[in-house]
Motif scaffolding. Structure first.
Motif, PDB file in Angstrom:
ATOM      1  N   ILE A 193       0.864  -1.176   0.000  1.00 35.52           N
ATOM      2  CA  ILE A 193       0.000   0.000   0.000  1.00 35.52           C
ATOM      3  C   ILE A 193       0.898   1.223   0.000  1.00 35.52           C
ATOM      4  N   ASN A 194       0.670   2.121  -0.952  1.00 39.69           N
ATOM      5  CA  ASN A 194       1.422   3.370  -1.041  1.00 39.69           C
ATOM      6  C   ASN A 194       0.467   4.543  -0.900  1.00 39.69           C
ATOM      7  N   VAL A 195       0.859   5.536  -0.101  1.00 39.88           N
ATOM      8  CA  VAL A 195       0.156   6.804  -0.023  1.00 39.88           C
ATOM      9  C   VAL A 195       1.074   7.840  -0.650  1.00 39.88           C
ATOM     10  N   VAL A 196       0.512   8.612  -1.573  1.00 35.00           N
ATOM     11  CA  VAL A 196       1.300   9.526  -2.389  1.00 35.00           C
ATOM     12  C   VAL A 196       0.767  10.946  -2.268  1.00 35.00           C
ATOM     13  N   ARG A 197       1.683  11.898  -2.142  1.00 32.25           N
ATOM     14  CA  ARG A 197       1.306  13.300  -2.292  1.00 32.25           C
ATOM     15  C   ARG A 197       1.383  13.581  -3.784  1.00 32.25           C
ATOM     16  N   GLY A 198       0.233  13.733  -4.401  1.00 31.56           N
ATOM     17  CA  GLY A 198       0.146  13.906  -5.845  1.00 31.56           C
ATOM     18  C   GLY A 198      -0.806  12.879  -6.434  1.00 31.56           C
ATOM     19  N   GLY A 199      -0.972  12.936  -7.748  1.00 28.35           N
ATOM     20  CA  GLY A 199      -1.967  12.105  -8.411  1.00 28.35           C
ATOM     21  C   GLY A 199      -1.481  10.754  -8.882  1.00 28.35           C
ATOM     22  N   THR A 200      -0.168  10.598  -9.053  1.00 26.70           N
ATOM     23  CA  THR A 200       0.374   9.329  -9.529  1.00 26.70           C
ATOM     24  C   THR A 200       1.626   8.975  -8.742  1.00 26.70           C
ATOM     25  N   ILE A 201       1.942   7.695  -8.730  1.00 27.10           N
ATOM     26  CA  ILE A 201       3.178   7.265  -8.064  1.00 27.10           C
ATOM     27  C   ILE A 201       4.389   7.801  -8.818  1.00 27.10           C
ATOM     28  N   ALA A 202       4.333   7.787 -10.143  1.00 25.28           N
ATOM     29  CA  ALA A 202       5.478   8.204 -10.955  1.00 25.28           C
ATOM     30  C   ALA A 202       5.791   9.693 -10.801  1.00 25.28           C
ATOM     31  N   GLN A 203       4.764  10.531 -10.670  1.00 25.60           N
ATOM     32  CA  GLN A 203       5.001  11.968 -10.631  1.00 25.60           C
ATOM     33  C   GLN A 203       4.777  12.577  -9.255  1.00 25.60           C
ATOM     34  N   GLY A 204       4.282  11.791  -8.296  1.00 24.36           N
ATOM     35  CA  GLY A 204       4.052  12.293  -6.948  1.00 24.36           C
ATOM     36  C   GLY A 204       5.201  11.937  -6.024  1.00 24.36           C
ATOM     37  N   THR A 205       4.990  12.193  -4.753  1.00 25.39           N
ATOM     38  CA  THR A 205       5.959  11.855  -3.717  1.00 25.39           C
ATOM     39  C   THR A 205       5.346  10.791  -2.819  1.00 25.39           C
ATOM     40  N   ILE A 206       5.965   9.620  -2.771  1.00 24.99           N
ATOM     41  CA  ILE A 206       5.482   8.563  -1.888  1.00 24.99           C
ATOM     42  C   ILE A 206       5.830   8.964  -0.461  1.00 24.99           C
ATOM     43  N   ILE A 207       4.800   9.100   0.380  1.00 27.39           N
ATOM     44  CA  ILE A 207       5.047   9.504   1.766  1.00 27.39           C
ATOM     45  C   ILE A 207       4.854   8.348   2.738  1.00 27.39           C
ATOM     46  N   TYR A 208       4.313   7.222   2.246  1.00 27.79           N
ATOM     47  CA  TYR A 208       4.071   6.073   3.126  1.00 27.79           C
ATOM     48  C   TYR A 208       4.016   4.814   2.279  1.00 27.79           C
ATOM     49  N   THR A 209       4.698   3.777   2.743  1.00 27.98           N
ATOM     50  CA  THR A 209       4.645   2.466   2.093  1.00 27.98           C
ATOM     51  C   THR A 209       4.511   1.400   3.169  1.00 27.98           C
ATOM     52  N   ALA A 210       3.533   0.541   2.998  1.00 28.22           N
ATOM     53  CA  ALA A 210       3.375  -0.627   3.874  1.00 28.22           C
ATOM     54  C   ALA A 210       3.505  -1.861   2.995  1.00 28.22           C
ATOM     55  N   VAL A 211       4.431  -2.750   3.346  1.00 28.07           N
ATOM     56  CA  VAL A 211       4.629  -4.013   2.636  1.00 28.07           C
ATOM     57  C   VAL A 211       4.199  -5.119   3.587  1.00 28.07           C
ATOM     58  N   LEU A 212       3.144  -5.832   3.205  1.00 28.03           N
ATOM     59  CA  LEU A 212       2.512  -6.798   4.092  1.00 28.03           C
ATOM     60  C   LEU A 212       2.567  -8.201   3.509  1.00 28.03           C
ATOM     61  N   PRO A 213       3.373  -9.093   4.081  1.00 31.24           N
ATOM     62  CA  PRO A 213       3.309 -10.492   3.659  1.00 31.24           C
ATOM     63  C   PRO A 213       2.071 -11.126   4.296  1.00 31.24           C
ATOM     64  N   ILE A 214       1.220 -11.730   3.471  1.00 30.53           N
ATOM     65  CA  ILE A 214      -0.028 -12.304   3.971  1.00 30.53           C
ATOM     66  C   ILE A 214      -0.085 -13.773   3.576  1.00 30.53           C
ATOM     67  N   GLN A 215      -0.462 -14.615   4.533  1.00 32.07           N
ATOM     68  CA  GLN A 215      -0.570 -16.054   4.275  1.00 32.07           C
ATOM     69  C   GLN A 215      -1.840 -16.347   3.482  1.00 32.07           C
TER      70      GLN A 215
END
Length: 145
Positions: free
Chosen positions: A69-91
């Motif tokens: 899950i990524n939260v971005v300041r801006g409209g796209t990941i490519a052109q925005g600033t990622i301010i939060y990333t959660a990487v969740l391994p799920i069984q």
């Protein structure tokens, strides 16, 4: 004491759905917060901008997978600033609601700041077996610290 500036929410769905998650980040939340031209200083104090962001997304997983899950300041990941990333391994063989919380304490001065939330997934041997089942919501509050 802080001063409230704005609060917005984005409800992609409040009921069930069935959308396959992919390795390409997919948008599930989009809000614009009126921040009155206040900038963040990284501390969230002394009159700077404080943006609190949160959300939830329901998932069904039939094989081990990693959800991002990524939260971005801006409209796209490519052109925005990622301010939060959660990487969740799920069984495997589980359905779950994934809540998340993020803050943006370094937002630049702007009258309106867009925030977006994205989800992507990877699975075993490149096969993704994660389904977005809902609910999907994203919200934020802007205040001046």
């Amino acid at each position: 004491m802080g001063t409230f500036l704005d609060q917005r929410s984005s409800m992609n769905t409040g009921t069930t759905l069935a959308i396959a998650a992919t390795t390409t980040p997919a948008l599930f939340g989009d809000i614009g917060l009126q921040t009155q031209g206040v900038a963040g200083n990284g501390l969230g104090i002394n009159g700077s901008l404080i943006v609190d962001l949160a959300g939830t997304i329901g998932l069904s997983i039939v094989a081990p997978a990693t959800v991002t899950i990524n939260v971005v300041r801006g409209g796209t990941i490519a052109q925005g600033t990622i301010i939060y990333t959660a990487v969740l391994p799920i069984q495997s063989n589980t359905s779950t609601i994934v809540p998340f919380n993020a803050q943006d304490l370094l937002a630049p001065a702007a009258l309106l700041t867009q925030y977006t939330a994205f989800i992507s997934s990877t699975g075993v041997a490149g096969v993704v077996l994660v389904t977005r089942i809902g609910p999907e919501a994203f919200w934020g509050v802007a205040s001046q610290g």
